[in-house]
Design a protein around this motif. Structure first.
Motif, short mmCIF file in Angstrom:
data_model
loop_
_atom_site.label_atom_id
_atom_site.label_comp_id
_atom_site.label_asym_id
_atom_site.label_seq_id
_atom_site.Cartn_x
_atom_site.Cartn_y
_atom_site.Cartn_z
N UNK A 1 0.80 -1.23 0.00
CA UNK A 1 0.00 0.00 0.00
C UNK A 1 0.83 1.28 0.00
N UNK A 2 1.99 1.24 0.66
CA UNK A 2 2.75 2.47 0.84
C UNK A 2 4.25 2.14 0.78
N UNK A 3 4.92 2.64 -0.23
CA UNK A 3 6.33 2.32 -0.43
C UNK A 3 7.21 3.04 0.58
N UNK A 4 8.28 2.36 0.97
CA UNK A 4 9.28 2.93 1.86
C UNK A 4 10.61 2.90 1.15
N UNK A 5 11.48 3.82 1.51
CA UNK A 5 12.79 3.90 0.84
C UNK A 5 13.53 2.56 0.91
N UNK A 6 13.36 1.85 2.02
CA UNK A 6 14.06 0.58 2.21
C UNK A 6 13.54 -0.53 1.28
N UNK A 7 12.44 -0.26 0.57
CA UNK A 7 11.90 -1.27 -0.37
C UNK A 7 12.67 -1.29 -1.70
N UNK A 8 13.53 -0.33 -1.91
CA UNK A 8 14.30 -0.29 -3.16
C UNK A 8 15.18 -1.53 -3.26
N UNK A 9 14.93 -2.33 -4.27
CA UNK A 9 15.63 -3.62 -4.41
C UNK A 9 15.19 -4.27 -5.72
N UNK A 10 15.72 -5.46 -5.97
CA UNK A 10 15.30 -6.28 -7.11
C UNK A 10 14.33 -7.34 -6.59
N UNK A 11 13.24 -7.55 -7.32
CA UNK A 11 12.23 -8.50 -6.89
C UNK A 11 12.07 -9.58 -7.96
N UNK A 12 12.03 -10.83 -7.49
CA UNK A 12 11.93 -11.97 -8.40
C UNK A 12 10.67 -12.78 -8.10
N UNK A 13 9.92 -13.05 -9.14
CA UNK A 13 8.78 -13.95 -9.07
C UNK A 13 9.26 -15.35 -9.45
N UNK A 14 8.82 -16.35 -8.71
CA UNK A 14 9.32 -17.72 -8.90
C UNK A 14 8.14 -18.68 -8.97
N UNK A 15 8.18 -19.60 -9.91
CA UNK A 15 7.14 -20.64 -10.02
C UNK A 15 7.79 -22.00 -9.81
N UNK A 16 7.08 -22.84 -9.08
CA UNK A 16 7.52 -24.20 -8.84
C UNK A 16 6.35 -25.12 -9.13
N UNK A 17 6.68 -26.35 -9.58
CA UNK A 17 5.60 -27.28 -9.89
C UNK A 17 5.00 -27.85 -8.64
N UNK A 18 4.40 -29.01 -8.77
CA UNK A 18 3.79 -29.65 -7.61
C UNK A 18 4.86 -29.90 -6.56
N UNK A 19 4.47 -30.05 -5.31
CA UNK A 19 5.47 -30.35 -4.29
C UNK A 19 6.34 -31.53 -4.69
N UNK A 20 7.56 -31.44 -4.32
CA UNK A 20 8.54 -32.49 -4.60
C UNK A 20 8.90 -32.54 -6.09
N UNK A 21 8.73 -31.41 -6.74
CA UNK A 21 9.11 -31.39 -8.15
C UNK A 21 10.63 -31.30 -8.27
N UNK A 22 11.08 -31.44 -9.47
CA UNK A 22 12.50 -31.31 -9.75
C UNK A 22 13.00 -29.92 -9.43
N UNK A 23 14.18 -29.85 -8.87
CA UNK A 23 14.77 -28.54 -8.57
C UNK A 23 14.93 -27.71 -9.83
#
Lengths: 116, 115
Positions: free
Chosen positions: A79-101
């Protein structure tokens, strides 16, 4: 096959205004989805995760993400950005539990800048 | 409780040399994965170790090899270095006994520069 697309390579917002980082995914299975944050010259830290429970997921530092299966999206908001939020953000998808790394797929990242 | 620790933090090598990077997983974790993160890109999966064996491998050549020790710590070795191997190498541990949920605990990385 799985893939993840972060729709913006760079997002800039003013301090105190909302943050929206967009992520679309593709998965042959019911996915697990994650957001990680990486501050400069640091490793990655888990912000939040979705693993087929509540579709609205709350994470650390006031971040949230909503899983929308119909839109194959998992956008990150705050809702409200803070200076400390400046960074790189990564979205990650994984398959079903116990999927291949090797099937844990990272997006290309979104750099979040915060203007004073 | 110490998190994931990596060493060295920075190093410079020349083309053709060999490098060894080290990782100690978070206490209680037995699975270690290695990632390569080139500048401006997301991490790319190199391989994963569990029970001292390489269990999964990403799309990396045989010049990249590794090892896991009985105390779960791990090494990443890269032979015949190329300029393109310059990157941040990240170690991630997980408590999943060889399974993979996607929840990973990362070290701060080793930044390798190849000249």
């Amino acid at each position: 096959a799985q893939s993840v697309t972060q729709l913006d390579s760079h997002v800039s917002v003013s301090e105190g205004t909302p943050v929206l980082l967009r992520c679309n995914y593709s998965s042959s299975y019911s996915p697990s989805l994650f957001w990680y944050v990486q501050h400069p010259n640091k490793g990655l830290q888990l912000l939040l995760k979705y693993t087929s429970a509540a579709t609205l997921v709350k994470g650390i530092n006031g971040f949230e993400a909503e899983f929308k299966k119909s839109e194959t999206s998992f956008h990150l908001t705050k809702p409200s950005a803070h200076m400390s939020d400046a960074a790189e953000y990564f979205c990650v998808v994984s398959g079903v539990p116990y999927s291949s790394a090797s099937k844990i797929i990272f997006g290309s990242g979104t750099r979040l800048s915060i203007r004073p | 409780d110490a998190g994931v620790t990596q060493s060295p933090t920075h190093l410079i090598k020349t083309r053709g040399q060999q490098v060894t990077l080290r990782c100690s997983p978070k206490s209680g974790h037995d699975t270690v994965s290695w990632y390569q993160q080139a500048l401006g890109q997301g991490p790319q999966f190199i391989f994963q170790y569990y029970e001292e064996e390489e269990r999964q491998r990403g799309n990396f050549p045989d010049r990249f090899s590794g090892h896991q020790f009985p105390n779960y710590s791990s090494e990443l070795n890269v032979n015949a270095l190329l300029l393109g191997d310059s990157a941040l190498y990240l170690c991630a541990s997980s408590p999943t006994s060889g399974t993979n949920t996607g929840e990973l605990f990362f070290g701060e990385g080793s930044r390798l520069t190849v000249l």
